[in-house]
Design a protein around this motif. Structure first.
Motif, mmCIF file in Angstrom:
data_model
loop_
_atom_site.group_PDB
_atom_site.id
_atom_site.type_symbol
_atom_site.label_atom_id
_atom_site.label_comp_id
_atom_site.label_asym_id
_atom_site.label_seq_id
_atom_site.Cartn_x
_atom_site.Cartn_y
_atom_site.Cartn_z
ATOM 1 N N SER A 31 -34.763 37.268 30.236
ATOM 2 C CA SER A 31 -35.302 37.850 31.466
ATOM 3 C C SER A 31 -34.754 39.248 31.739
ATOM 4 O O SER A 31 -35.408 40.054 32.396
ATOM 5 N N SER A 32 -33.536 39.539 31.267
ATOM 6 C CA SER A 32 -32.941 40.849 31.511
ATOM 7 C C SER A 32 -31.763 41.053 30.577
ATOM 8 O O SER A 32 -31.373 40.156 29.817
ATOM 9 N N ILE A 33 -31.176 42.249 30.637
ATOM 10 C CA ILE A 33 -30.044 42.624 29.786
ATOM 11 C C ILE A 33 -28.826 42.954 30.645
ATOM 12 O O ILE A 33 -28.938 43.648 31.659
ATOM 13 N N VAL A 34 -27.666 42.472 30.225
ATOM 14 C CA VAL A 34 -26.387 42.837 30.832
ATOM 15 C C VAL A 34 -25.601 43.620 29.783
ATOM 16 O O VAL A 34 -25.420 43.146 28.654
ATOM 17 N N ILE A 35 -25.151 44.816 30.131
ATOM 18 C CA ILE A 35 -24.330 45.620 29.221
ATOM 19 C C ILE A 35 -22.862 45.392 29.560
ATOM 20 O O ILE A 35 -22.450 45.522 30.714
ATOM 21 N N HIS A 36 -22.064 45.029 28.557
ATOM 22 C CA HIS A 36 -20.615 44.868 28.746
ATOM 23 C C HIS A 36 -19.941 45.665 27.633
ATOM 24 O O HIS A 36 -19.927 45.253 26.475
ATOM 25 N N ALA A 37 -19.402 46.844 27.992
ATOM 26 C CA ALA A 37 -18.866 47.770 27.000
ATOM 27 C C ALA A 37 -17.386 48.035 27.230
ATOM 28 O O ALA A 37 -16.897 47.990 28.355
ATOM 29 N N PHE A 38 -16.680 48.334 26.140
ATOM 30 C CA PHE A 38 -15.240 48.566 26.171
ATOM 31 C C PHE A 38 -14.901 49.861 25.451
ATOM 32 O O PHE A 38 -15.357 50.086 24.322
ATOM 33 N N SER A 39 -14.093 50.717 26.084
ATOM 34 C CA SER A 39 -13.521 51.877 25.420
ATOM 35 C C SER A 39 -14.585 52.698 24.685
ATOM 36 O O SER A 39 -15.520 53.204 25.303
ATOM 37 N N ILE A 40 -14.478 52.802 23.366
ATOM 38 C CA ILE A 40 -15.450 53.575 22.585
ATOM 39 C C ILE A 40 -16.851 52.972 22.685
ATOM 40 O O ILE A 40 -17.853 53.654 22.492
ATOM 41 N N GLY A 41 -16.907 51.681 23.036
ATOM 42 C CA GLY A 41 -18.207 51.043 23.238
ATOM 43 C C GLY A 41 -18.979 51.666 24.385
ATOM 44 O O GLY A 41 -20.219 51.656 24.388
ATOM 45 N N CYS A 42 -18.254 52.215 25.374
ATOM 46 C CA CYS A 42 -18.925 52.904 26.486
ATOM 47 C C CYS A 42 -19.593 54.180 25.989
ATOM 48 O O CYS A 42 -20.692 54.530 26.420
ATOM 49 N N TYR A 43 -18.914 54.877 25.071
ATOM 50 C CA TYR A 43 -19.513 56.061 24.444
ATOM 51 C C TYR A 43 -20.730 55.660 23.610
ATOM 52 O O TYR A 43 -21.773 56.330 23.643
ATOM 53 N N TYR A 44 -20.601 54.563 22.886
ATOM 54 C CA TYR A 44 -21.715 54.073 22.075
ATOM 55 C C TYR A 44 -22.905 53.714 22.959
ATOM 56 O O TYR A 44 -24.062 53.937 22.584
ATOM 57 N N TYR A 45 -22.618 53.180 24.132
ATOM 58 C CA TYR A 45 -23.677 52.880 25.093
ATOM 59 C C TYR A 45 -24.410 54.154 25.499
ATOM 60 O O TYR A 45 -25.641 54.175 25.624
ATOM 61 N N ALA A 46 -23.650 55.249 25.692
ATOM 62 C CA ALA A 46 -24.275 56.529 26.026
ATOM 63 C C ALA A 46 -25.205 56.981 24.895
ATOM 64 O O ALA A 46 -26.295 57.515 25.146
ATOM 65 N N LEU A 47 -24.784 56.770 23.650
ATOM 66 C CA LEU A 47 -25.640 57.101 22.512
ATOM 67 C C LEU A 47 -26.935 56.286 22.559
ATOM 68 O O LEU A 47 -28.029 56.812 22.305
ATOM 69 N N MET A 48 -26.820 55.011 22.899
ATOM 70 C CA MET A 48 -27.997 54.154 22.995
ATOM 71 C C MET A 48 -28.934 54.620 24.106
ATOM 72 O O MET A 48 -30.155 54.665 23.930
#
Length: 270
Positions: free
Chosen positions: A87-104
């Motif tokens: 039904s939806s997406i939850v983003i849970h990011a850590f450290s460099i993963g937050c930067y990777y989220y920005a790339l996405m």
């Protein structure tokens, strides 16, 4: 468990009669599956499926590589969402993963016709120990995540700064774009930001600026603990971590996404 061809691992616990939420978990550098599983277990199996992605050092040091990886990850998520089980997406990011989220996010906006569904399906964002700040501070972060030996850390930080100087148009230019993407163009959905004054990679002003920016246009919970360290908040503050996560998930449970058309109602069991 289904292994992806790139960096993602999807744990599907299917209940076809009930649409669940898909958690996209973006790990920290060097994270082991066993360490990440502590966070995956925060999400009740009957309400969530977990897609875990492990960004690499290359994704950070060479943004073009990171953008290619992020595009591949988006395609994997798109394939999962097309099954109509979530039904939806939850983003849970850590450290460099937050930067990777920005790339996405950058790639999803650049290829809006293809990945608009990804952006509109996001109903909550959890950012644990985001590293935002100057290139000097990011270089220190890379050295800290790579080694615990002071002499090696100092040498690696210096090497990173020289590398950033020599490749400025290919690295620093993109870092500035991605930080802006993360701060100002992320989905306006219920969010949670977590940090600690004991985190050597924390840039207090940059983190506060991020929180102020997000607080102005979305429901936001944030904590800056005194006793904790980088990506260690769950270990130091397990009850409060669970409480904050439960709250942001509850706040987002009635959040209507453009693509879903209906609210995703859940009762958190954290």
């Amino acid at each position: 468990m289904l292994s992806s061809s790139h960096v993602g691992i999807l744990f599907l616990r299917m209940m076809p009669a009930t649409k669940k939420r898909l958690v996209v978990m973006l790990s920290w550098l060097g994270a082991s599956p066993s360490a990440v599983s502590n966070y995956e277990r925060l999400y009740p199996k009957n309400e969530y499926d977990i897609f875990t992605c492990y960004p690499t050092l290359k994704d950070f040091l060479w943004p073009q590589s990171g953008l290619s990886s992020a595009l591949a990850t988006l395609q994997e998520i798109q394939t999962i969402m097309e099954k109509g089980l979530h039904s939806s997406i939850v983003i849970h990011a850590f450290s460099i993963g937050c930067y990777y989220y920005a790339l996405m996010l950058y790639q999803a906006r650049k290829h809006a016709c293809k990945f608009e569904r990804f952006r509109t399906m996001i109903s909550a964002q959890v950012m644990d120990s985001p590293v935002v700040g100057s290139t000097s501070e990011m270089a220190f972060g890379v050295s800290k995540m790579t080694s615990r030996r002071p002499a090696f850390m100092l040498a690696l930080k210096s090497l990173c700064l020289v590398y950033f100087s020599l490749t400025r148009s290919y690295t620093v230019h993109y870092y500035d774009i991605m930080i802006a993407e993360f701060e100002t163009k992320s989905p306006k959905v219920p969010s949670l930001c977590l940090a600690s004054t004991g985190d050597p990679m924390l840039v207090p002003k940059a983190f506060q600026d991020l929180c102020n920016c997000w607080k102005s246009n979305r429901p936001l919970e944030f904590r800056i603990w005194e006793k904790s360290s980088h990506v260690e908040h769950l270990r130091f503050h397990p009850e409060e971590y669970r409480m904050l996560l439960s709250k942001v998930l509850s706040d987002s449970s009635d959040f209507s996404t453009n693509s879903a058309g209906n609210s995703d109602s859940i009762k958190s069991k954290l």
